[in-house]
Design an enzyme around this catalytic site. Structure first.
Site, short mmCIF file in Angstrom:
data_model
loop_
_atom_site.label_atom_id
_atom_site.label_comp_id
_atom_site.label_asym_id
_atom_site.label_seq_id
_atom_site.Cartn_x
_atom_site.Cartn_y
_atom_site.Cartn_z
N GLY A 717 16.80 19.48 11.80
CA GLY A 717 16.77 20.60 12.72
C GLY A 717 18.14 21.19 12.95
O GLY A 717 19.15 20.48 12.89
N LYS A 718 18.17 22.49 13.20
CA LYS A 718 19.41 23.17 13.54
C LYS A 718 19.14 24.08 14.73
O LYS A 718 18.09 24.70 14.83
CB LYS A 718 19.93 24.00 12.36
CG LYS A 718 20.33 23.18 11.15
CD LYS A 718 20.91 24.05 10.03
CE LYS A 718 21.34 23.20 8.84
NZ LYS A 718 21.91 24.03 7.75
N GLY A 719 20.12 24.16 15.63
CA GLY A 719 19.95 24.99 16.81
C GLY A 719 21.27 25.46 17.35
O GLY A 719 22.33 25.24 16.74
N GLY A 720 21.21 26.11 18.52
CA GLY A 720 22.41 26.67 19.11
C GLY A 720 23.41 25.64 19.56
O GLY A 720 24.57 25.95 19.80
N ARG A 721 22.98 24.39 19.70
CA ARG A 721 23.89 23.35 20.17
C ARG A 721 24.36 22.44 19.07
O ARG A 721 25.18 21.55 19.32
CB ARG A 721 23.20 22.52 21.25
CG ARG A 721 22.67 23.40 22.36
CD ARG A 721 22.95 22.81 23.73
NE ARG A 721 22.75 23.86 24.72
CZ ARG A 721 21.57 24.17 25.22
NH1 ARG A 721 20.51 23.52 24.85
NH2 ARG A 721 21.47 25.13 26.10
N ILE A 723 23.49 20.44 14.96
CA ILE A 723 22.60 20.05 13.87
C ILE A 723 22.05 18.67 14.17
O ILE A 723 22.77 17.78 14.64
CB ILE A 723 23.35 20.04 12.53
CG1 ILE A 723 24.01 21.41 12.28
CG2 ILE A 723 22.43 19.69 11.38
CD1 ILE A 723 24.91 21.44 11.08
N VAL A 724 20.76 18.46 13.88
CA VAL A 724 20.11 17.18 14.14
C VAL A 724 19.78 16.52 12.81
O VAL A 724 19.20 17.15 11.92
CB VAL A 724 18.84 17.35 14.98
CG1 VAL A 724 18.21 15.99 15.29
CG2 VAL A 724 19.15 18.09 16.28
N ASP A 836 17.94 24.88 29.40
CA ASP A 836 17.30 25.41 28.19
C ASP A 836 15.92 24.79 28.00
O ASP A 836 15.62 24.22 26.95
CB ASP A 836 18.18 25.15 26.96
CG ASP A 836 17.76 25.99 25.76
OD1 ASP A 836 16.96 26.94 25.94
OD2 ASP A 836 18.21 25.70 24.64
#
Length: 992
Positions: A717-721, A723-724, A836
């Protein structure tokens, strides 16, 4: 080894004169030995308070005055070691056992000690008090270890990360009086042998993962004074009736632990009980009349259960009662008159039941009432005159009843009053003088009544000290002008006066209210001009003056408000041209100028080109929109103006190109410098020796194992905070590793993040994703979480996961996610705002149990990234953002509540927050309101069509909760604690 050699030479150098003189006394040798132990302890600390600098070998003669150290006067042996609240992190050296047997008191609470509790602690056989609370200790407590500590009187291990079964050896400690194992991860059942404690007075097992039944054997501990078993344990069965034998009990807390069945009448035998907490369970039946025998009771909270029947008259025997909470049950009948006669009563909360009849006529006459909430019942009659008799009343909430008659004039002199909510009733009469201008009043709601008369003018001039932030007097029969003294309400943010009979000129004094965010004066009889002073309300985002008789022109000063996004002046008598300046207000996304007498052409500048045709209808002298285009000469002049603007723009572009070209060359050179620095740091980063690993429970891996996960082929996963990554540790444990966005190098925020992560690591709740560890170096921060195999709720609802959630699973997810947020808002100290909340931040375990993720990190993204990134980090995600953020740029826990309401609508409808809803610019909240007309029966129109056999009452109730959560005004939204209560009671029969 090097540290020990260094310590040896320090000792040797300090005592060498004594050796030479052959004058070493046994006392000095003892002091040196003990000092050496403390130095060993200090060397095992990673960080500590500067006050511990006093711990040094040359200073051994003053050992007994070292920070935290106390000795006996006879032989200078250390008897007490108090290291609480000294900002210590690290571990405890095994050398501590050398302080036995003289050490009787050890307090290391409120620090950041981590790792397992060293077995040498158990060798402190003389210890009477051991306080290790509020640290990050992990692992299991040794089953037999405590049997050596025969003198132990107090053991406090609250707020750590211990797990496994509750230690059995504690029951052998015959002197033990105080045992606190709460706030950990202990699981399994409470051992029956815990009923064999001989001297125990205090027992807390709350806030763990305990299951099974509460054993009847606990009733054998007749010495108990305080018993805490609730909060997030998940027991089967109900309250043991044998607890009625705990005759010395003063405090009994069984709240929020899934208890079922009825309240045992035997509890009435507890004559010494002062506090009884049974709230937020699944208790049924009636309130036992025997509870009236608990004559020492001061606090009674039975709220948020399924209790039925009436309030028993026998409770009149509770003459010492100070808090009486029965809210959110299914109680009915009248509120007994004895409630108003309880002499010490301070807090009365009976809201959301089915009470009928009148409010007790003498309520408040005891002079001690501080808070009254009787809202959402079916109460009728008059409001008692005596509510603020003692001048202590701070909160009065009576909304959504059938109350009628006048407002007591005495309320206008009730100075402590802070929240006043009496909307949705049938109240008549005038507003009491002074009410609006009370110095401590923050919220005033009287909407949807039949109030008459004028809004009072402030006579004494005390309004300049006003704390009032919100007034809602809409939908009444108020008349006359707005008083000029409104200018003194300097804290006012929301002013709602719509749907009244107010008249006269709108006072320009409103322009002095710099904090105003929203004004609604629609549907009145205002006349005169539009005050230009409104342009001084620089925080204004919403202005509705529609359906009045205002004339003249819209003042150009309004264009000074840079964040105004809603303007409605329709159905007035404006009769001049529309100001061009309004077009330059980029924030203005909705405007309505219809049904006036505007003349001339509609400006083509800026925002005017985005407004709908309906925004200008009903203005016979206005042209320039699709229904009434202007003539050719007007179009030609507009075309010439456009050509001039284009020529000017080309000249500006040429100048800008030269500037940017020069800056580009400079930037090209800087890139090479940055790449060189980055390459150097990457080489350093790959060295695992530079990484620091902080564990928040027992870890079966090291930092190098975590780094192995941080590879591109492990990304999930990738997001605004950040990378997972998914990883599997050597012990087979699956983890999720989140690599945070890069923190500014050398930033002072680094320490702030580390400290916050320590706080987040201590959070323990079954519906919150558990933070296992924090791994960092100077450049990178990695968070290691438990892995959730079913991904996020958003992926399951809207993605391609191939999973369909049944209704009962959705309802369970809603409840569990609400409990997680409730814990953050109400049970953490300080409270944690998620910032969030969205379906992608609700992760699903193997049985689709909900876990709230990604909480508490957004503010660090705000601090450490640029402004453009921080906006999304702070405010949340598109489609979930609370409306007030647009004009305040601030969030609080009610912002989380709004976002959670959006998640509930996703669960109900199966649709994304921003989807194809058939009309451009509307989201799931607006669409749901339109489709259902905000009526809970309308939920059948928006329910996910893939669902079948849905309990109608459950769907209606969940939709009702969602609508409360997405109220436009934050103050009207429930708390997450109230949301949990409402969803808990949503399960009903009747399917469709």
């Amino acid at each position: 080894m090097a540290d020990k050699i260094f310590t040896f030479f320090l000792i040797l150098s300090s005592i060498s004169p004594l050796l030479c003189s052959s004058l070493i006394s046994p006392l000095n040798l003892s002091l040196i030995r003990q000092a050496n132990v403390l130095i060993s302890l200090k060397q095992s600390f990673d960080s500590y308070d500067p006050s511990l600098d006093s711990w040094n070998i040359p200073n051994f003669n003053s050992l007994c005055s070292w920070t935290g150290v106390s000795c006996d006067n006879l032989n200078q042996s250390i008897t007490r070691l108090d290291l609480s609240n000294l900002n210590i992190s690290g571990t405890i050296s095994p050398e501590i056992s050398r302080l036995s047997p003289s050490l009787v008191f050890l307090d290391i609470s409120s620090n950041s000690f981590s790792g397992e509790l060293p077995k040498e602690i158990y060798e402190l056989s003389g210890l009477e008090v051991l306080n290790i609370s509020s640290n990050v200790f992990e692992g299991e407590l040794e089953t037999r270890g405590f049997s050596q500590m025969t003198q132990l009187v107090t053991l406090d291990a609250y707020d750590n990360s211990f797990n496994g079964s509750l230690p059995l050896s504690l029951t052998t400690l015959t002197r033990l009086e105080h045992l606190d194992l709460g706030g950990n991860y202990f699981d399994g059942e409470i051992p029956r042998s815990y009923g064999s404690f001989l001297s125990l007075k205090f027992l807390s097992l709350s806030g763990n993962d305990l299951r099974g039944r509460i054993p009847n054997e606990l009733a054998n501990i007749t010495t108990l004074v305080q018993l805490y078993l609730g909060y997030y344990n998940d027991y089967r069965g109900g309250i043991p009736a044998d607890f009625g034998r705990l005759i010395n009990l003063v405090h009994l807390d069984l709240a929020n632990c899934s208890l079922k069945g009825s309240i045992p009448a035997e509890l009435g035998n507890l004559k010494n009980l002062e506090v009884l907490f049974l709230q937020t369970n699944e208790l049924t039946g009636s309130v036992p009349r025997e509870l009236g025998n608990m004559t020492s009771l001061k606090t009674l909270d039975l709220s948020n259960n399924f209790l039925e029947g009436e309030i028993p008259l026998e409770l009149s025997g509770l003459q010492k009662l100070q808090l009486f909470n029965l809210f959110f049950n299914r109680l009915h009948g009248e509120i007994p008159e004895f409630v108003s006669e309880l002499p010490d009563l301070q807090i009365l909360k009976l809201w959301h039941n089915n009470f009928t009849g009148k409010i007790p006529s003498k309520l408040g006459s005891n002079g001690n009432l501080i808070e009254i909430d009787l809202s959402t019942n079916k109460l009728t009659g008059l409001i008692p005159e005596s509510l603020c008799f003692g001048r202590r009343l701070k909160i009065l909430i009576l909304f959504n009843n059938f109350l009628f008659g006048p407002l007591p004039e005495d309320l206008g002199q009730c100075e402590p009053l802070w929240r006043f909510r009496l909307g949705q009733n049938f109240l008549t009469s005038k507003l009491p003088k002074g009410l609006i201008y009370l110095p401590n009043l923050s919220l005033l709601e009287l909407q949807n009544n039949f109030l008459t008369g004028e809004i009072p003018e402030e006579e004494a001039g005390n309004a300049q000290f006003s704390s009032l932030t919100q007034i809602n007097l809409s939908n009444n029969r108020l008349s006359g002008p707005i008083p000029g003294s409104i200018r003194n309400l300097r804290s006012l943010q929301i002013l709602l006066l719509g749907a009244n009979r107010l008249s006269g000129q709108i006072p320009g004094e409103i322009g002095s209210l710099k904090s105003l965010l929203k004004i609604d004066m629609s549907r009145n009889n205002f006349s005169g001009k539009f005050p230009p002073e409104f342009g001084d309300c620089m925080s204004l985002t919403y202005l509705d003056l529609s359906h009045n008789q205002i004339s003249g022109q819209i003042p150009v000063q309004i264009s000074q408000i840079r964040i105004l996004n809603y303007l409605n002046v329709s159905w007035n008598s404006f009769n001049q041209s529309l100001p061009n300046e309004l077009g330059y207000m980029k924030s203005l996304t909705s405007a309505d100028f219809s049904h006036n007498n505007f003349s001339g052409s509609v400006p083509t500048s800026g925002q005017f080109s985005y407004f709908n045709n309906t925004s200008f209808l009903g203005n016979p002298f206005l042209c320039g929109f699709s229904s009434n285009p202007c003539n050719g000469s007007q179009n030609q002049s507009q075309s010439q103006l456009l050509n001039q603007n284009n020529a000017r723009s080309r000249g500006e572009i040429s100048a800008k190109f030269k500037l940017f070209f020069g800056l580009g060359l400079l930037g090209f050179f800087l890139v090479f410098v940055v790449l060189a620095v980055v390459k150097n740091r990457r080489m350093r980063k790959n060295n695992p020796n530079l990484w620091k690993l902080i564990g928040f429970q027992k870890l079966g891996f090291r930092s190098e194992h975590i780094l192995e996960c941080v590879k591109e082929n492990h990304v999930i996963g990738k997001g605004g905070r950040g990378i997972v990554y998914k990883g599997v540790m050597p012990n087979g444990e699956e983890v999720a590793v989140k690599k945070l966005l890069t923190i500014t190098k050398g930033s002072s925020h680094d320490n702030g993040l580390a400290a916050e992560i320590q706080t987040l690591g201590r959070i323990r709740h079954r519906n919150i994703v558990r933070l296992l560890a924090f791994c960092s170096n100077k450049d990178v921060n990695l968070l290691v979480y438990e892995y959730m195999p079913n991904g996020s709720l958003g992926e399951v609802l809207h993605g391609k996961a191939g999973v369909f959630l049944k209704w009962e699973t959705r309802l369970q997810i809603a409840l569990e996610a609400a409990k997680g947020l409730c814990y953050l808002h109400h049970d953490c100290s300080p409270l944690i705002i998620h910032r969030d909340v969205k379906s992608n931040n609700i992760l699903l375990g193997p049985e689709f149990e909900a876990h709230v993720a990604d909480f508490g990190l957004a503010k660090f993204m705000m601090q450490d990234n640029g402004a453009s990134e921080c906006m999304s980090s702070i405010a949340g995600s598109y489609g979930y953002i609370a409306p007030e953020y647009a004009y305040t740029l601030r969030i609080d826990e009610k912002s989380d509540v709004y976002s959670f309401g959006v998640v509930l609508l996703e669960l109900i409808t199966g649709r994304k927050p921003v989807d194809n809803f058939g009309e451009e610019g509307i989201d799931i909240v607006q669409w749901s309101k339109i489709q259902t007309n905000c009526n809970r029966q309308g939920v059948v129109k928006i329910i996910d069509q893939r669902l079948s056999n849905i309990p109608l009452a459950e769907a209606m109730e969940l939709f009702f909760v969602a609508m409360l959560c997405v109220q436009e005004h934050s103050v009207e939204r429930p708390t997450m604690r109230e949301v949990v209560q409402m969803i808990s009671q949503a399960k009903q029969p009747n399917t469709f």
